[in-house]
Write a protein that holds these residues in place. Structure first.
Motif, PDB file in Angstrom:
ATOM      1  N   TYR A   1     -68.777 -17.477  10.837  1.00 15.08           N
ATOM      2  CA  TYR A   1     -68.221 -16.149  11.087  1.00 15.08           C
ATOM      3  C   TYR A   1     -67.117 -15.830  10.066  1.00 15.08           C
ATOM      4  O   TYR A   1     -66.501 -16.733   9.482  1.00 15.08           O
ATOM      5  N   ALA A   2     -66.876 -14.550   9.855  1.00 13.00           N
ATOM      6  CA  ALA A   2     -65.818 -14.123   8.931  1.00 13.00           C
ATOM      7  C   ALA A   2     -64.453 -14.478   9.520  1.00 13.00           C
ATOM      8  O   ALA A   2     -64.166 -14.136  10.664  1.00 13.00           O
ATOM      9  N   PRO A   3     -63.593 -15.158   8.751  1.00 14.40           N
ATOM     10  CA  PRO A   3     -62.291 -15.557   9.266  1.00 14.40           C
ATOM     11  C   PRO A   3     -61.238 -14.457   9.206  1.00 14.40           C
ATOM     12  O   PRO A   3     -60.154 -14.605   9.757  1.00 14.40           O
ATOM     13  N   LEU A   4     -61.550 -13.336   8.508  1.00 13.12           N
ATOM     14  CA  LEU A   4     -60.571 -12.256   8.385  1.00 13.12           C
ATOM     15  C   LEU A   4     -61.279 -10.980   7.958  1.00 13.12           C
ATOM     16  O   LEU A   4     -62.433 -11.008   7.509  1.00 13.12           O
ATOM     17  N   ASP A   5     -60.582  -9.861   8.098  1.00 15.69           N
ATOM     18  CA  ASP A   5     -61.090  -8.597   7.580  1.00 15.69           C
ATOM     19  C   ASP A   5     -60.960  -8.606   6.062  1.00 15.69           C
ATOM     20  O   ASP A   5     -59.940  -9.045   5.512  1.00 15.69           O
ATOM     21  N   GLY A   6     -61.969  -8.103   5.376  1.00 17.01           N
ATOM     22  CA  GLY A   6     -61.892  -8.043   3.924  1.00 17.01           C
ATOM     23  C   GLY A   6     -63.231  -7.689   3.310  1.00 17.01           C
ATOM     24  O   GLY A   6     -64.151  -7.233   3.995  1.00 17.01           O
ATOM     25  N   THR A   7     -63.320  -7.910   2.013  1.00 19.20           N
ATOM     26  CA  THR A   7     -64.554  -7.645   1.272  1.00 19.20           C
ATOM     27  C   THR A   7     -65.178  -8.974   0.892  1.00 19.20           C
ATOM     28  O   THR A   7     -64.515  -9.841   0.332  1.00 19.20           O
ATOM     29  N   ILE A   8     -66.458  -9.113   1.201  1.00 25.17           N
ATOM     30  CA  ILE A   8     -67.153 -10.355   0.896  1.00 25.17           C
ATOM     31  C   ILE A   8     -67.832 -10.219  -0.463  1.00 25.17           C
ATOM     32  O   ILE A   8     -68.255  -9.119  -0.870  1.00 25.17           O
ATOM     33  N   GLY A   9     -67.906 -11.322  -1.194  1.00 26.23           N
ATOM     34  CA  GLY A   9     -68.486 -11.300  -2.526  1.00 26.23           C
ATOM     35  C   GLY A   9     -69.990 -11.488  -2.505  1.00 26.23           C
ATOM     36  O   GLY A   9     -70.656 -11.310  -1.472  1.00 26.23           O
ATOM     37  N   ILE A  10     -70.518 -11.867  -3.665  1.00 26.34           N
ATOM     38  CA  ILE A  10     -71.954 -12.112  -3.799  1.00 26.34           C
ATOM     39  C   ILE A  10     -72.258 -13.516  -3.288  1.00 26.34           C
ATOM     40  O   ILE A  10     -71.603 -14.483  -3.673  1.00 26.34           O
ATOM     41  N   SER A  11     -73.246 -13.617  -2.422  1.00 29.83           N
ATOM     42  CA  SER A  11     -73.592 -14.898  -1.833  1.00 29.83           C
ATOM     43  C   SER A  11     -74.044 -15.888  -2.903  1.00 29.83           C
ATOM     44  O   SER A  11     -74.819 -15.543  -3.808  1.00 29.83           O
ATOM     45  N   GLN A  12     -73.554 -17.119  -2.799  1.00 29.03           N
ATOM     46  CA  GLN A  12     -73.922 -18.165  -3.736  1.00 29.03           C
ATOM     47  C   GLN A  12     -75.162 -18.942  -3.294  1.00 29.03           C
ATOM     48  O   GLN A  12     -75.609 -19.845  -4.008  1.00 29.03           O
ATOM     49  N   VAL A  13     -75.699 -18.621  -2.118  1.00 30.63           N
ATOM     50  CA  VAL A  13     -76.907 -19.290  -1.617  1.00 30.63           C
ATOM     51  C   VAL A  13     -77.884 -18.242  -1.104  1.00 30.63           C
ATOM     52  O   VAL A  13     -77.501 -17.108  -0.809  1.00 30.63           O
ATOM     53  N   ARG A  14     -79.110 -18.628  -0.995  1.00 25.50           N
ATOM     54  CA  ARG A  14     -80.151 -17.771  -0.457  1.00 25.50           C
ATOM     55  C   ARG A  14     -80.793 -18.458   0.740  1.00 25.50           C
ATOM     56  O   ARG A  14     -80.532 -19.627   1.030  1.00 25.50           O
ATOM     57  N   LEU A  15     -81.639 -17.729   1.430  1.00 29.65           N
ATOM     58  CA  LEU A  15     -82.324 -18.298   2.591  1.00 29.65           C
ATOM     59  C   LEU A  15     -83.079 -19.556   2.194  1.00 29.65           C
ATOM     60  O   LEU A  15     -83.749 -19.595   1.161  1.00 29.65           O
ATOM     61  N   GLY A  16     -82.960 -20.586   3.025  1.00 27.84           N
ATOM     62  CA  GLY A  16     -83.666 -21.840   2.786  1.00 27.84           C
ATOM     63  C   GLY A  16     -82.886 -22.839   1.963  1.00 27.84           C
ATOM     64  O   GLY A  16     -83.298 -24.000   1.865  1.00 27.84           O
ATOM     65  N   ALA A  17     -81.778 -22.426   1.355  1.00 34.97           N
ATOM     66  CA  ALA A  17     -81.008 -23.343   0.512  1.00 34.97           C
ATOM     67  C   ALA A  17     -80.385 -24.436   1.362  1.00 34.97           C
ATOM     68  O   ALA A  17     -79.934 -24.198   2.493  1.00 34.97           O
TER      69      ALA A  17
END
Length: 367
Positions: free
Chosen positions: A171-187
């Motif tokens: 879960y998100a630990p704080l309000d903010g903007t999340i970046g580009i995911s470094q993993v994809r489904l199945g990783a």
């Protein structure tokens, strides 16, 4: 006889004409017309500019706490997220199986504890009637104590496996903007591996600058001032020169001076409701300052630069100019503060400096 009288007369006339010509050649040149002003003291407001970089007040890396494969991603890259929002899921099957097994083991240990409790109660009752050997009672009590410890161990195991099961959902630990995911489904991920993502708190957001040791007390004082939404002490200028609409306030003055550079980091916070400022953006931070006490100021156009040193022409006695080296302070619009090299009231040449040199006579028009 007439010839001898005429020759001395001609020589006298020629000598007289030559003397007048020499006097004309030795006459001093006329004074050079210039414009001058008196150096005066006054209070003024000016701005210092510092190279600045936008940074997040809080950056949190999203790290996996358990090993497994990514089975769900529940956000769009770069979107705003709220604290507690589900971000990732890791395959929970093995952790759920471990939890179920731990619960079953706890139930077994509770059953053993219940039996051991009954045996101990019965043996202690018989012992009061002196109807059983003391060793049997002691064995029953020891078995009961072991059963209690087994239950405690089973409960601790449940807490451990339930924590692992809980960590399969991130879960998100704080309000903010999340970046580009470094993993994809199945990783496949595991604790200590590359972070899955980063969340930056971006409202408010901060601007970092480096200040010299001489400015530390100034910024410490600014940090203690109460924030004012209409204050213009701190203004952030974007790379294209655009002025950011919201004013800032000092949030952090770093704990120590960098021994390599002799500078200290200062963090200034700005409201960022429209998310206009992005982490990593460069610009300039303009900091308002005041001379406080009256300072000696002259027009900046009076200053000439030679080999990275600064000079002015001062009109002295007999209207002769003297070139003086000066130490300059901040520039304030068309004027500049003079820290050293001049005295209040001295007459400074402002226009015509290119036509004069050391010791030249001038005719100064004072403004």
């Amino acid at each position: 006889m007439r010839t001898y009288l005429l020759l001395p007369a001609l020589l006298f006339i020629a000598a007289a004409c030559g003397g007048k010509k020499d006097e004309q050649q030795q006459a001093p040149p006329p004074p050079t017309p210039v414009t001058a002003v008196k150096a005066t003291r006054g209070n003024a407001t000016y701005y210092d500019e510092f190279p600045a970089t936008v940074t997040a007040l809080v950056d949190v890396e999203i790290q996996p706490q358990v090993a497994g494969n990514i089975t769900g991603i529940f956000f769009q890259d770069g979107q705003r997220v709220k604290k507690g929002q589900k971000l990732y899921t890791i395959d929970p099957q093995q952790y759920r199986a471990s939890y179920d097994q731990a619960v079953a083991n706890l139930n077994v240990q509770k059953a053993n504890l219940n039996r051991a409790q009954k045996d101990a109660d019965r043996y202690n009752t018989l012992a009061k009637q002196d109807a059983i050997a003391r060793q049997a009672v002691d064995n029953a009590n020891a078995t009961l104590e072991a059963a209690q410890m087994q239950v405690q161990a089973a409960q601790a195991n449940i807490r451990a496996v339930s924590t692992n099961l809980k960590y399969t959902t991130i879960y998100a630990p704080l309000d903010g903007t999340i970046g580009i995911s470094q993993v994809r489904l199945g990783a496949a991920v595991a604790p200590g591996s590359t972070p899955l993502n980063t969340i930056s708190a971006d409202n408010p957001i901060s601007v970092d600058i480096q200040i010299d040791e001489s400015d530390i007390q100034r910024f410490v004082k600014l940090q203690s001032q109460p924030s004012n939404p209409r204050d213009s002490t701190f203004v952030f200028l974007l790379t294209d020169g655009t002025r950011y609409r919201y004013p800032g306030a000092v949030r952090i003055v770093d704990r120590a001076v960098d021994p390599q550079t002799g500078t200290l980091r200062v963090r200034v916070a700005f409201p960022n409701p429209e998310r206009q400022l992005k982490v990593g953006l460069n610009g300039n931070l303009r900091v308002k300052a005041s001379t406080g006490a009256p300072q000696l100021m002259i027009p900046y156009q009076a200053v000439t630069e030679q080999m990275s040193e600064y000079f002015v022409f001062v009109v002295g006695d007999s209207s002769k100019v003297t070139q003086k080296k000066v130490t300059l302070g901040p520039r304030i619009n068309e004027k500049v503060i003079v820290k050293n090299g001049l005295n209040e009231g001295e007459l400074i040449v402002t226009e015509g400096t290119q036509k004069i040199r050391e010791g030249a006579r001038v005719k100064a028009a004072v403004k």
